[in-house]
Design an enzyme around this catalytic site. Structure first.
Site, PDB file in Angstrom:
ATOM      1  N   LYS A  76      28.870  75.601 -13.260  1.00  0.00           N
ATOM      2  CA  LYS A  76      28.867  76.049 -11.868  1.00  0.00           C
ATOM      3  C   LYS A  76      28.023  77.321 -11.783  1.00  0.00           C
ATOM      4  CE  LYS A  76      32.190  77.191  -8.164  1.00  0.00           C
ATOM      5  NZ  LYS A  76      33.627  77.256  -7.811  1.00  0.00           N
ATOM      6  N   SER A 151      35.168  74.557  -3.778  1.00  0.00           N
ATOM      7  CA  SER A 151      33.813  75.032  -3.854  1.00  0.00           C
ATOM      8  C   SER A 151      33.033  74.500  -5.055  1.00  0.00           C
ATOM      9  CB  SER A 151      33.802  76.561  -3.915  1.00  0.00           C
ATOM     10  OG  SER A 151      34.437  77.017  -5.097  1.00  0.00           O
ATOM     11  N   SER A 175      39.562  75.075  -5.835  1.00  0.00           N
ATOM     12  CA  SER A 175      38.160  74.668  -5.954  1.00  0.00           C
ATOM     13  C   SER A 175      37.783  73.837  -7.168  1.00  0.00           C
ATOM     14  CB  SER A 175      37.257  75.895  -5.915  1.00  0.00           C
ATOM     15  OG  SER A 175      37.072  76.295  -4.594  1.00  0.00           O
TER      16      SER A 175
HETATM   17  N1  GLN Z   1      38.953  76.570  -0.245  1.00  0.00           N
HETATM   18  C1  GLN Z   1      39.483  77.828  -0.666  1.00  0.00           C
HETATM   19  C2  GLN Z   1      38.684  78.952  -0.069  1.00  0.00           C
HETATM   20  O1  GLN Z   1      37.729  78.678   0.604  1.00  0.00           O
HETATM   21  C3  GLN Z   1      39.512  77.925  -2.163  1.00  0.00           C
HETATM   22  C4  GLN Z   1      38.189  78.183  -2.751  1.00  0.00           C
HETATM   23  C5  GLN Z   1      38.244  78.354  -4.223  1.00  0.00           C
HETATM   24  O2  GLN Z   1      39.181  77.920  -4.879  1.00  0.00           O
HETATM   25  N2  GLN Z   1      37.236  79.016  -4.753  1.00  0.00           N
HETATM   26  O3  GLN Z   1      38.990  80.101  -0.281  1.00  0.00           O
END
Ligand code: GLN
Length: 483
Positions: A76, A151, A175
């Protein structure tokens, strides 16, 4: 070759059926052909990959290889990689070339893994659809009109489309697990502190955690074994030996106590998603697990608490991107204030700005107690709910996400509906626990995830349960068409 799991590829490399250079070329070729439709990579590092693959082949020939040596992977783009752009999905870091490797990256390179490139992601890991990326949305290989989740959407799509055997992701509120669910792969968020956060660009430091994304629990176990470990450069890293995640994978599930969260099963759960989860629960029962209903009385507060704590931490973490210390710098600023304002306005996207504003507000003198301290107290209540539940059960099960992948653009104007994607995953981060998503039976031809939550540092047990399910079913073997 791309149909093989990491475990099978590793056996093939050891047996000399193919070399790491051949394997790496095969994946680079697939990325070149298939990724233009998916956009799962921001940067492909072909030259470096071939150099790493040659070194891995030499190690294998010398009899010095481990199970990860010579296996390609994707990182990532939140992990710093020496000499290679690390964008974090943002315009802010479009030209940032890291001078060092994140510990997770270094650990896997030391194990002999070959980095194919850096995957697309929501900007600074804020999102559940990969649509907040400055580099464009990622498309779901199961239906390219749909999002892959976020994400870590690029890593998920790349693994689902067989553009990499495994990938790394990070999970602050879901995410790793939510995109794993939406693309039909296996993803694990370890216990907070299990993998080093050194060199992993911070979003919400008390929640962020790196973990493996793979097609099977066995592959996730192998990758986690290479990622995890104490790191003196991360003060929140757990000073604790890494478990053997592989040797217990086959342990029978007879007598395992599995908790079903009453609040999750009652609360507006979609019928088709519930049906899919029930099929996995039936398989657990068939293997001798005992299913127990449990209650997490404060879990309904987790999304609200998260959307105070995470933005608060992000507003502080992202203050370093000011065009001076780090990040995009505007043209011809006329004074210092103009430099800060324009650099940050130009460098950050809409969702990141929304979070910085919410977080700054929640931390401001007049509101700190009302919001931030209150959210921290709620967080303690949620952690206590889990502690009580783990007196009764060994693992907790639930759906991973409230639905299947949605269409690109469908939720972009409705942040709250986007935030609710993580309704089943966020509490796990607030409590610092390990959580995993594995494929469950599909709904209307689209992947669905089943979540397993463990007690602190109980990753080996989660992997064991997931592996036993995958040994007897083929939900994880479904492949999107055309890949
Ligand atoms: N969807 C959540 C957010 O936007 C979690 C994102 C994540 O785990 N990085 O904060």
């Amino acid at each position: 070759m791309h149909e093989k799991t990491l475990a099978e590829l590793s056996a093939g490399l050891q047996a000399g059926d193919f070399s790491s250079v051949e394997l790496t070329r095969h994946y680079l070729d697939r990325i070149g052909r298939l990724d233009p439709q998916l956009n799962s990579f921001i940067t492909v590092t072909a030259d470096q990959a071939l150099v790493q693959a040659e070194a891995a082949d030499a190690r294998i020939a010398a009899g010095e290889a481990g199970s990860l040596t010579g296996i390609p992977l994707a990182h990532k783009d939140i992990f710093c990689t020496e000499g290679i752009r690390t964008s974090c999905g943002s315009k802010m870091l479009e030209n940032f070339v890291s001078p060092y490797d994140a510990t997770v990256v270094a650990n896997l390179a030391d194990a002999g893994m070959v980095m194919l490139g850096k995957t697309n992601m929501d900007e600074f890991a804020m999102g559940s659809s990969n649509e907040t990326s400055y580099y464009g949305p990622v498309r779901n290989p199961w239906n390219t009109e749909c999002v892959p989740g976020g994400s870590s959407g690029g890593s998920a799509a790349a693994v689902a489309a067989r553009l990499a055997p495994v990938a790394t992701g990070t999970d602050t509120g879901g995410s790793i697990r939510q995109p794993a669910a939406l693309t039909g792969i296996t993803g694990l968020k370890p216990t907070y502190g299990r993998c080093s956060r050194y060199g992993m660009i911070a979003f919400a430091s008390s929640l962020d955690q790196a973990g493996p994304m793979a097609r099977t629990a066995e592959d996730a176990a192998l990758l986690l074994g290479g990622m995890a470990g104490f790191d003196g450069r991360d003060s929140t890293s757990a000073e604790r030996a890494v478990d053997d995640y592989v040797s217990g994978l086959d342990a029978p599930l007879q007598g395992l106590r599995v908790g079903l969260v009453r609040e999750f099963m009652e609360n507006d759960l979609d019928g088709a998603i519930a049906g899919s989860a029930e099929a996995v629960i039936a398989e657990l029962r068939r293997q001798g697990a005992e299913i127990v209903e449990i209650s997490l009385p404060n879990v309904h507060l987790s999304v609200s608490a998260y959307y105070v704590v995470a933005p608060a931490e992000c507003s502080s973490n992202l203050s370093r991107f000011d065009g001076v210390r780090y990040g995009h710098r505007c043209e011809n600023p006329h004074d210092l204030e103009d430099l800060y304002k324009r650099s940050r306005s130009e460098g950050f996207g809409v969702e990141v700005k929304r979070r910085i504003m919410i977080g700054t507000y929640a931390l401001s003198a007049g509101f700190y107690d009302a919001y931030y301290i209150k959210a921290q107290k709620v967080r303690q209540l949620i952690a206590a709910d889990f502690r009580a539940a783990f007196e009764q059960v060994d693992v907790i099960a639930s759906p991973t996400a409230p639905g299947t992948a949605f269409r690109i653009g469908q939720k972009t104007d409705d942040p709250v509906s986007m935030y609710l994607q993580d309704i089943y995953t966020i509490a796990v981060n607030l409590a610092g626990l390990p959580g995993m998503s594995i494929p469950a039976p599909q709904v209307d031809g689209m992947p669905v995830g089943f979540q397993l939550i463990g007690n602190l540092f109980d990753e080996a047990r989660l992997l064991n349960v997931a592996h036993r399910i995958q040994s007897e079913t083929d939900w994880h073997r479904q492949t999107p068409e055309g890949v």
